[in-house]
Design an enzyme around this catalytic site. Structure first.
Site, short mmCIF file in Angstrom:
data_model
loop_
_atom_site.label_atom_id
_atom_site.label_comp_id
_atom_site.label_asym_id
_atom_site.label_seq_id
_atom_site.Cartn_x
_atom_site.Cartn_y
_atom_site.Cartn_z
N ASP A 40 0.86 -1.18 0.00
CA ASP A 40 0.00 0.00 0.00
C ASP A 40 0.90 1.23 0.00
OD1 ASP A 40 -3.22 0.23 0.79
OD2 ASP A 40 -2.08 2.06 1.12
N ASN A 52 -5.44 -5.48 -5.96
CA ASN A 52 -6.66 -4.82 -5.54
C ASN A 52 -6.57 -3.30 -5.49
OD1 ASN A 52 -9.30 -4.64 -3.97
ND2 ASN A 52 -7.85 -3.89 -2.44
N TYR A 87 -12.12 5.67 -15.30
CA TYR A 87 -12.37 4.47 -14.50
C TYR A 87 -12.89 3.33 -15.37
CZ TYR A 87 -13.79 1.73 -10.42
OH TYR A 87 -13.92 0.74 -9.49
N LYS A 140 -10.91 -0.20 -16.04
CA LYS A 140 -11.48 -1.46 -15.57
C LYS A 140 -11.81 -2.40 -16.73
CE LYS A 140 -11.16 -0.70 -11.17
NZ LYS A 140 -10.20 -1.48 -10.36
N ILE A 198 -19.47 -1.10 -3.13
CA ILE A 198 -19.11 -1.68 -1.84
C ILE A 198 -18.83 -0.55 -0.86
CG2 ILE A 198 -17.57 -3.29 -0.65
CD1 ILE A 198 -19.19 -4.54 -2.96
N THR A 252 -16.81 1.19 1.28
CA THR A 252 -15.39 1.30 1.61
C THR A 252 -15.02 2.79 1.73
OG1 THR A 252 -14.59 1.48 -0.67
CG2 THR A 252 -14.93 -0.75 0.21
#
Length: 253
Positions: free
Chosen positions: A37, A90, A158, A162, A191, A193
């Site tokens: 990260d 991820n 985006y 993707k 989701i 997050t």
């Protein structure tokens, strides 16, 4: 036996909602973890938490937009554990709650989205595949999105990135499937997050993205982590080059 006993798993974007949930699940199932990260403090803290629970874990600060950082990350896995069996790529960023339209989309935002969300996955696999080949193969799971399969107005960076992740994953699956490496895409819907917090707190964006979910709610990070675990385990041994959508039924419409 636990699903990932004696396996070494790498997770990028490890301190975010989905990454942290995956790190927890992988650790519960016996994996030795290599966590990556940009947030060094959060990453070191997460690795410490996992070690205190009795599972091996190291953290390597990683900018996924830099090829050398991926080489250094995989080298750390090999030096510390001698192998790499699974990778959950991820890490990713979003365009923001409501970006401007297509022709007004900032070039610097386009460059950043492609660098992190698409090139970052290519750099990751380029470093991971040789390490996996040394021990007979492995499983790569790349985080896509429902935007890997459909378009959304206002987010060309985006959506393009993707879609590209799905394409990259297909190529890797074709080239390395016979050599023991599987590569699949995990495509979440909305989701809950930290990355989606701004979207979910903006009424216009919230209504646009969540209003049509048949499940009637947004997803939880743990629900995505469970699918990532399955794809990294031997139970998904015949799954390769596919996109696994986890979206509460959004794309079924």
């Amino acid at each position: 036996m636990k699903e990932l006993t004696n396996k070494v798993a790498l997770i990028t974007g490890a301190t975010g909602g989905i990454g942290r949930a995956a790190a927890s699940r992988f650790a519960e199932e016996g994996a030795k973890l290599v966590l990556a990260d940009l947030n060094e403090d959060a990453g070191e803290s997460l690795a410490k938490e996992i070690r205190e629970l009795g599972t091996d874990a190291i953290f390597v600060r990683t900018d996924v937009a830099k090829p050398h950082d991926h080489e250094r990350l995989v080298a750390a896995a090999m030096i510390n554990y001698g192998r790499l069996d699974a990778a959950f790529n991820n890490a990713g960023i979003s365009d923001g709650p409501i970006p401007p339209g297509f022709i007004d989309y900032p070039l610097e935002l386009w460059d950043r989205l492609i660098a992190v969300n698409l090139s970052g996955v290519f750099y990751a696999m380029r470093a991971q595949i040789p390490a996996m080949l040394k021990h007979g193969g492995g499983s790569i799971v790349n985080t896509g999105s429902i935007a890997s399969q459909i378009g959304f107005a206002g987010v060309p960076g985006y959506v393009a990135a993707k879609h590209g992740v799905f394409g990259l994953s297909k190529v890797a699956a074709i080239e390395y499937g016979s050599k023991g490496i599987r590569c699949n895409v995990l495509a979440p819907g909305i989701i809950e997050t930290p990355m989606t917090q701004a979207i979910l707190q903006n009424k216009q964006a919230h209504d646009m993205t969540t209003g049509g979910i048949p499940a009637g709610r947004v997803g939880r990070p743990e629900e995505i982590a469970d699918m990532a675990l399955w794809l990294c385990s031997a139970r998904s041994s015949y799954a390769n080059g596919a996109c696994f959508t986890v979206d509460g039924g959004y794309l079924a419409q």
